[in-house]
Design an enzyme around this catalytic site. Structure first.
Site, short mmCIF file in Angstrom:
data_model
loop_
_atom_site.label_atom_id
_atom_site.label_comp_id
_atom_site.label_asym_id
_atom_site.label_seq_id
_atom_site.Cartn_x
_atom_site.Cartn_y
_atom_site.Cartn_z
N SER A 198 71.82 25.27 91.84
CA SER A 198 72.97 24.37 92.58
C SER A 198 73.49 24.07 91.66
O SER A 198 74.79 25.37 92.19
CB SER A 198 72.16 23.11 92.56
OG SER A 198 72.61 21.95 93.05
N HIS A 219 70.60 25.13 98.86
CA HIS A 219 69.54 24.34 99.57
C HIS A 219 69.58 23.94 100.96
O HIS A 219 70.32 23.09 101.16
CB HIS A 219 70.21 22.63 98.54
CG HIS A 219 69.62 22.48 97.17
ND1 HIS A 219 68.82 22.94 96.67
CD2 HIS A 219 70.71 22.04 96.36
CE1 HIS A 219 69.25 22.93 95.48
NE2 HIS A 219 70.02 21.91 94.63
#
Length: 250
Positions: free
Chosen positions: A138, A174
């Site tokens: 991330s 994501h």
């Protein structure tokens, strides 16, 4: 145990469910460890991983969860903490003692600001060139690129354009679980705010040697890795990349 070439593993993955712990280490972290062992196994014990949790403010609870997952996986894990001050005197010498530097998620904007205040970009670039594997999830993926999109500023996604730039272009993370990311990335690439973007679904990652993408990898079946590029006549093109399914657990 350095990698055979400057190596970055930029992911939306790394952890798996565990029956007793908050999470375990998945095949993506196993891959990072394997990459660090390309020149032969360590002579002084198990793989050494440094968790860098700047993006979440060096959350102590998450650090303990990482330690438990590492113990279960047979790895030695320590932390670089920068809040409220560095936990070691010589950050570069400390980080050089690890095989993998794993950067966790959170606020990529805050991560970049704090790293720059402490001279981390220059340190990390030197270690990368020496073969220490840089990896993360991330925010710990976006940071290596020139930019991406982030919720660091508030609930609405916004561009970040001051990444470390070790890798060219932008990074999306994501992409399958946070539906607002893809439309904004496409818009930002189309208008030129961001360069070409490499995008990972949850469970996938991007393996770079130097600045070249070697392959896309995944811990799960059916997940996508895509490249979004500005089209000559306006708008963008988006293509799926081949993805290799990982298998080995730590």
């Amino acid at each position: 145990m350095p990698a055979s070439a400057p190596t970055i593993l930029a992911t939306s993955a790394g952890y798996r469910p565990h029956p007793r712990l908050r999470f375990g280490f998945g095949p993506m972290i196993a891959l990072a460890v394997d990459l660090a062992a390309e020149r032969g196994p360590r002579r002084d014990g198990p793989p050494r991983i440094c968790n860098i949790g700047t993006a979440s403010g060096d959350d102590k609870g998450f650090q303990r969860d990482m330690e438990e997952a590492a113990r279960e996986a047979g790895c030695v894990l320590h932390h670089l903490s920068l809040f409220s001050q560095p936990n070691v005197e010589d950050v570069e010498a400390y980080l050089r003692g690890f095989d993998v530097l794993w950067v966790n998620g959170g606020s990529v904007v805050n991560l970049l600001a704090v790293w720059r205040a402490h001279g981390l970009p220059e340190i990390l670039e030197r270690l990368w060139q020496e073969g220490v594997v840089l990896a993360g999830i991330s925010a710990g993926s976006i940071c290596w690129f020139e930019g991406g999109v982030t919720d660091s500023f508030g609930p609405e996604l916004a561009p970040v354009t001051n990444g470390l730039g070790l890798l060219p272009g932008a990074n999306g993370v994501h992409m399958d679980s946070e539906g607002r990311r893809r439309p904004l990335l496409r818009e930002l690439v189309a208008e030129g705010t961001l360069g070409p973007a490499l995008c990972t679904d949850d469970g996938t990652g991007l393996l770079f040697r130097g600045t070249e993408l070697v392959e896309a990898v995944s811990e799960v079946d059916g997940a996508r890795v895509t490249r979004i590029e500005r089209a000559a006549g306006g708008g963008v093109t988006e293509v799926d990349l081949p993805v290799r399914r990982l298998g080995r657990e730590l």
